[in-house]
Design a protein around this motif. Structure first.
Motif, PDB file in Angstrom:
ATOM      1  N   GLY A 174      37.327  40.609  43.961  1.00  0.00           N
ATOM      2  CA  GLY A 174      38.128  39.383  44.006  1.00  0.00           C
ATOM      3  C   GLY A 174      37.335  38.191  43.504  1.00  0.00           C
ATOM      4  N   LEU A 175      36.079  38.118  43.926  1.00  0.00           N
ATOM      5  CA  LEU A 175      35.224  37.010  43.485  1.00  0.00           C
ATOM      6  C   LEU A 175      34.985  37.099  41.976  1.00  0.00           C
ATOM      7  CD1 LEU A 175      33.390  34.620  43.875  1.00  0.00           C
ATOM      8  CD2 LEU A 175      31.661  36.124  44.884  1.00  0.00           C
ATOM      9  N   THR A 176      34.722  38.284  41.488  1.00  0.00           N
ATOM     10  CA  THR A 176      34.468  38.456  40.053  1.00  0.00           C
ATOM     11  C   THR A 176      35.677  38.046  39.220  1.00  0.00           C
ATOM     12  OG1 THR A 176      32.987  40.293  40.592  1.00  0.00           O
ATOM     13  CG2 THR A 176      33.678  40.104  38.303  1.00  0.00           C
ATOM     14  N   GLN A 177      36.858  38.444  39.661  1.00  0.00           N
ATOM     15  CA  GLN A 177      38.088  38.063  38.935  1.00  0.00           C
ATOM     16  C   GLN A 177      38.250  36.556  38.880  1.00  0.00           C
ATOM     17  OE1 GLN A 177      41.956  39.388  40.149  1.00  0.00           O
ATOM     18  NE2 GLN A 177      41.520  41.528  39.655  1.00  0.00           N
ATOM     19  N   SER A 178      38.003  35.938  40.010  1.00  0.00           N
ATOM     20  CA  SER A 178      38.147  34.479  40.070  1.00  0.00           C
ATOM     21  C   SER A 178      37.152  33.809  39.131  1.00  0.00           C
ATOM     22  CB  SER A 178      37.952  34.025  41.522  1.00  0.00           C
ATOM     23  OG  SER A 178      38.059  32.632  41.623  1.00  0.00           O
ATOM     24  N   LEU A 179      35.942  34.318  39.103  1.00  0.00           N
ATOM     25  CA  LEU A 179      34.930  33.753  38.208  1.00  0.00           C
ATOM     26  C   LEU A 179      35.310  33.986  36.737  1.00  0.00           C
ATOM     27  CD1 LEU A 179      31.650  34.761  40.103  1.00  0.00           C
ATOM     28  CD2 LEU A 179      32.785  32.531  40.070  1.00  0.00           C
ATOM     29  N   ALA A 180      35.849  35.148  36.440  1.00  0.00           N
ATOM     30  CA  ALA A 180      36.265  35.429  35.060  1.00  0.00           C
ATOM     31  C   ALA A 180      37.312  34.412  34.611  1.00  0.00           C
ATOM     32  CB  ALA A 180      36.817  36.853  34.945  1.00  0.00           C
ATOM     33  N   ARG A 181      38.286  34.162  35.471  1.00  0.00           N
ATOM     34  CA  ARG A 181      39.365  33.234  35.093  1.00  0.00           C
ATOM     35  C   ARG A 181      38.851  31.799  34.950  1.00  0.00           C
ATOM     36  NH1 ARG A 181      42.783  37.050  38.214  1.00  0.00           N
ATOM     37  NH2 ARG A 181      44.203  37.922  36.679  1.00  0.00           N
ATOM     38  N   GLU A 182      37.798  31.462  35.671  1.00  0.00           N
ATOM     39  CA  GLU A 182      37.253  30.107  35.543  1.00  0.00           C
ATOM     40  C   GLU A 182      36.262  29.995  34.382  1.00  0.00           C
ATOM     41  OE1 GLU A 182      35.712  28.346  39.134  1.00  0.00           O
ATOM     42  OE2 GLU A 182      34.743  26.699  38.051  1.00  0.00           O
ATOM     43  N   PHE A 183      35.424  31.013  34.186  1.00  0.00           N
ATOM     44  CA  PHE A 183      34.323  30.856  33.232  1.00  0.00           C
ATOM     45  C   PHE A 183      34.578  31.446  31.841  1.00  0.00           C
ATOM     46  CE2 PHE A 183      32.457  29.848  37.288  1.00  0.00           C
ATOM     47  CZ  PHE A 183      31.701  28.725  36.982  1.00  0.00           C
ATOM     48  N   HIS A 184      35.528  32.352  31.706  1.00  0.00           N
ATOM     49  CA  HIS A 184      35.861  32.825  30.352  1.00  0.00           C
ATOM     50  C   HIS A 184      36.175  31.642  29.423  1.00  0.00           C
ATOM     51  CE1 HIS A 184      36.843  37.405  30.881  1.00  0.00           C
ATOM     52  NE2 HIS A 184      35.636  37.083  31.268  1.00  0.00           N
ATOM     53  N   PRO A 185      37.056  30.745  29.812  1.00  0.00           N
ATOM     54  CA  PRO A 185      37.386  29.650  28.881  1.00  0.00           C
ATOM     55  C   PRO A 185      36.193  28.756  28.561  1.00  0.00           C
ATOM     56  CG  PRO A 185      39.003  29.790  30.666  1.00  0.00           C
ATOM     57  CD  PRO A 185      37.874  30.703  31.034  1.00  0.00           C
ATOM     58  N   ARG A 186      35.163  28.823  29.378  1.00  0.00           N
ATOM     59  CA  ARG A 186      33.964  28.026  29.098  1.00  0.00           C
ATOM     60  C   ARG A 186      32.943  28.836  28.295  1.00  0.00           C
ATOM     61  NH1 ARG A 186      32.222  24.874  34.456  1.00  0.00           N
ATOM     62  NH2 ARG A 186      31.134  23.603  32.875  1.00  0.00           N
ATOM     63  N   GLY A 187      33.292  30.074  27.952  1.00  0.00           N
ATOM     64  CA  GLY A 187      32.445  30.848  27.056  1.00  0.00           C
ATOM     65  C   GLY A 187      31.543  31.875  27.718  1.00  0.00           C
ATOM     66  N   VAL A 188      31.619  31.981  29.038  1.00  0.00           N
ATOM     67  CA  VAL A 188      30.803  32.980  29.739  1.00  0.00           C
ATOM     68  C   VAL A 188      31.677  34.199  30.063  1.00  0.00           C
ATOM     69  CG1 VAL A 188      29.450  33.499  31.801  1.00  0.00           C
ATOM     70  CG2 VAL A 188      29.287  31.233  30.735  1.00  0.00           C
ATOM     71  N   HIS A 189      31.223  35.348  29.670  1.00  0.00           N
ATOM     72  CA  HIS A 189      31.951  36.599  29.882  1.00  0.00           C
ATOM     73  C   HIS A 189      31.620  37.143  31.281  1.00  0.00           C
ATOM     74  CE1 HIS A 189      32.791  40.924  28.142  1.00  0.00           C
ATOM     75  NE2 HIS A 189      33.594  40.595  29.132  1.00  0.00           N
ATOM     76  N   VAL A 190      32.656  37.399  32.066  1.00  0.00           N
ATOM     77  CA  VAL A 190      32.466  37.910  33.430  1.00  0.00           C
ATOM     78  C   VAL A 190      33.201  39.238  33.546  1.00  0.00           C
ATOM     79  CG1 VAL A 190      32.771  37.465  35.889  1.00  0.00           C
ATOM     80  CG2 VAL A 190      32.317  35.546  34.333  1.00  0.00           C
ATOM     81  N   ALA A 191      32.473  40.304  33.766  1.00  0.00           N
ATOM     82  CA  ALA A 191      33.087  41.635  33.757  1.00  0.00           C
ATOM     83  C   ALA A 191      32.758  42.410  35.034  1.00  0.00           C
ATOM     84  CB  ALA A 191      32.608  42.424  32.539  1.00  0.00           C
ATOM     85  N   HIS A 192      33.683  43.273  35.392  1.00  0.00           N
ATOM     86  CA  HIS A 192      33.558  44.097  36.604  1.00  0.00           C
ATOM     87  C   HIS A 192      33.678  45.562  36.204  1.00  0.00           C
ATOM     88  CE1 HIS A 192      35.251  45.933  40.398  1.00  0.00           C
ATOM     89  NE2 HIS A 192      34.270  45.227  40.902  1.00  0.00           N
ATOM     90  N   ALA A 193      32.744  46.372  36.668  1.00  0.00           N
ATOM     91  CA  ALA A 193      32.751  47.793  36.312  1.00  0.00           C
ATOM     92  C   ALA A 193      33.044  48.646  37.542  1.00  0.00           C
ATOM     93  CB  ALA A 193      31.401  48.191  35.722  1.00  0.00           C
ATOM     94  N   ILE A 194      34.103  49.443  37.439  1.00  0.00           N
ATOM     95  CA  ILE A 194      34.454  50.356  38.526  1.00  0.00           C
ATOM     96  C   ILE A 194      33.763  51.687  38.263  1.00  0.00           C
ATOM     97  CG2 ILE A 194      36.346  51.599  39.633  1.00  0.00           C
ATOM     98  CD1 ILE A 194      38.139  49.201  38.995  1.00  0.00           C
ATOM     99  N   ILE A 195      32.693  51.918  38.979  1.00  0.00           N
ATOM    100  CA  ILE A 195      31.926  53.153  38.815  1.00  0.00           C
ATOM    101  C   ILE A 195      32.533  54.198  39.751  1.00  0.00           C
ATOM    102  CG2 ILE A 195      29.631  54.196  38.934  1.00  0.00           C
ATOM    103  CD1 ILE A 195      29.938  51.926  36.827  1.00  0.00           C
ATOM    104  N   ASP A 196      33.233  55.147  39.176  1.00  0.00           N
ATOM    105  CA  ASP A 196      33.985  56.138  39.951  1.00  0.00           C
ATOM    106  C   ASP A 196      33.283  57.486  39.822  1.00  0.00           C
ATOM    107  OD1 ASP A 196      35.976  57.497  41.299  1.00  0.00           O
ATOM    108  OD2 ASP A 196      37.370  57.524  39.613  1.00  0.00           O
TER     109      ASP A 196
END
Lengths: 250, 250, 250, 250
Positions: free
Chosen positions: A173-195
């Motif tokens: 949840g935190l990662t998603q929120s950061l992605a939505r805030e920081f992507h437009p500022r040019g920082v890539h925020v990604a989450h990896a589901i290691i299954d």
């Protein structure tokens, strides 16, 4: 004129995924390894330096604001990193949760351990890393990147794994929120589901997927994936990937 | 011979959803209201008693293990509740998270507030409630039920709402895990995604959905929904519902 | 002056869910039953009429535009339905998909059967029902409602069930799109994920969930749920529910 | 002794994503381009051949079983492809759906167009490609791969886009089912959620994301991503990725 140096920082380095990620990013960047115990990063620093790379380990408790801030302050004073820009920050801390057990046999300490290492540690790490990643946007060779390691439990709360799910869901949840805030500022925020069960020394004896070859996830495959995410062009960011062996049920 | 009495306990009672849920369940069961401040439950207890029902309020800090355990111990000693069975436990605590703001302006206290009130409070509440709900399985008129109030942020981490998302995701993960463990034992565990501004005194002045009638969610509709979940037969449990006004964008 | 009459129409009526839904809605509304074969609705019509209700069956192929349009035209000419308003439309058609089998052993006919009965049939049904539901918005005692029966396969494409998943996914996508368009106009559109073996004559001999009591989903529980969805106030519409026996793994 | 040749086949080739994917895969493999009209692939074949690669275009209607089977039969008879193994099959067909419009203004033809080009076309393509991909498992330099292009509408049915959602949901369900069946047999099946306006000739005049640089998705970024998916080791397959410009709201 020499161009600016960029480095990567990896939190949660040990014998598995963290090591592979560190080695992979060290092929291009100087790397900082954060772990609670020097034994967790000592050999890896040596391995990187022996191979001609640059690496430094900093003993850090990611669940402590003071410790995380101190680690990032120390980076700025370290030769080869002072004045450099942060290109990639990887949060690979997992922490304990008391293991698989019936909910009524868990303790509040199990829950707190999961919350501390997962959302709280990520929060503190991101709080220190994001300002540096933002500063790197104009000059970084690849879009500055924050990558977070998740698990199957990031999207599925299984029976007897309440402590595991609670931390992984929160981190996602935190990662998603950061992605939505920081992507437009040019920082890539990604989450990896290691299954997967990862193929590391600790799991060497485990029989997984009937023991077929490649039935455990090679940590180098995770590292390759993180590097790939880091090198994606900003016209096409991936926010979330899953990763599992071909034979893994899902 | 008198049949056994069953009661409901609602954590997070105030002027909104908690009050409506308490009034709804009080039509059938004696109810226990937990809130941090007596002002939050005083009027509701009175309202229920005046209408001929039975209610008791207990000042409780759901983020404290001692306080939660003490509250449940006190229930057992309260006239009308001693010896009774727990039929329904509702976790409606939200807590603060510092409000909408850029991530870099949040503090670790904002995060901790969200983690405390959401996954941690639910953990402590569930730890005390589930053994009682299990005991009620054989005789309860409806399957014993644990219901958890979630939000849009339970499945979507929005920009500038990192603290909100982190707590709601975690709470949903914990609820799912509990559902998978306790459903087979006969306890119904449900999560409600409230995707709305709720029509309560605090939001009376807000213009929502252009001010159209019923553009805010009536807390009595939430209460009806929770009661409906509680009365579902065990051959058909719903684990998760969403609830939003007809005009709400989603 | 007599108030306006409202009726319900149920597509996909047979010995299971459709029958239960028809009987449930018939307690309040005259009902129209659509099925491909008269044998599927004959007994149910009789059962409703014997109980003092009003019901009519219309032989309909929901995969044919002409047949669906003709069925709705016939309703308007039927005594007791002419001039009445449509309050609820239930799409409970499943259709075949060739059964569980390896993908390479399926045929295009299996796929087409699933696409015809699921998204295509729903499309044709909704195309005829929605204008009538919209007309009912001002006077209907409950918000006019379109309910669609889905399955576990609506959100998960399992191995060897390609034909099943393709139809259920499509039906869910269409239902979501309709919800987002018609909710603001006052028509409630809901999707139910039925994650169970339903307890109907055809499954009587199946051992499910080790044969424990209530291990199959009672179709009357589904009917109760659909009625509940229909009676939700417009300040709180549920768009999607899941429903499964307490012992069902998920 | 010469090692076996492997090729790739791309269905849905035109001026955008399909072209970029074809050029990317043509750097390593001979490629087959399928499109309804020769104008769609003619220039691309020429471009590849001019650059020293090998390519052939086959006029194919993917919604026709006969046409798809005939195309795959023709590949086997084409010089440079006869006796070669299939390493990668890309399904990039989109098809029409009548465009954004109110549901009640859509026609059954809009729906059928979406169902034909999306799940039905993918079904026919996969039916011909998967046996060949399975044959390639032992010798292919990368795990044989089936990649399917999806869209935002694959997981979200928006208002006024019913026809779009119905096809994309269906295609995703089918892809998931194929992944669960064919991963354990060594064939990688991946689905890409393209959440963007793609930067192609047709969209050149569109102002997207306020016209900021890289606000549209570069089709070469999609091609790089597909190639990356194809080269993942079998110990770590990604089943689904999302891809969107840094400024895209999601």
């Amino acid at each position: 004129m020499a161009s600016k140096t960029f480095y990567a920082v990896i939190a949660g380095v040990g014998a598995g995924t963290g090591r592979s990620v560190a080695l992979k990013f060290a092929k291009t960047y100087p790397v900082v390894l954060l772990a609670r115990n020097p034994e967790s990063y000592g050999d890896i620093v040596e391995e990187i330096v022996d191979a001609g790379g640059r690496a430094v380990g900093i003993t850090t408790d990611v669940t402590s604001q003071e410790s995380v801030e101190s680690a990032f302050a120390q980076i700025q004073k370290t030769e080869g990193f002072a004045g450099a820009g942060l290109a990639a920050a990887i949060y690979n801390v997992s922490g304990g949760f008391g293991g698989r057990k019936p909910f009524l046999e868990t303790s509040i300490d199990d829950l707190d351990a999961s919350l501390s290492a997962n959302p709280r540690g990520l929060y503190l790490f991101a709080k220190s890393a994001l300002p540096l990643l933002l500063q790197s946007v104009p000059e970084s060779p690849n879009p500055p990147t924050l990558i977070v390691t998740g698990a199957t439990a990031s999207t599925r709360g299984s029976a007897f794994f309440s402590g595991f799910a609670v931390g992984k869901f929160a981190k996602r949840g935190l990662t998603q929120s950061l992605a939505r805030e920081f992507h437009p500022r040019g920082v890539h925020v990604a989450h990896a589901i290691i299954d997967a069960v990862i193929d590391i020394p600790r799991t060497r004896g485990f029989t997984v997927n009937n023991g077929v070859p490649d039935g455990k996830l090679d940590p180098n495959a995770i590292a390759d994936e993180y590097w790939h995410l880091h090198t994606q062009h900003r016209s096409g960011f991936t926010q979330e990937i899953d990763l599992r062996p071909y034979v893994e049920k899902f």
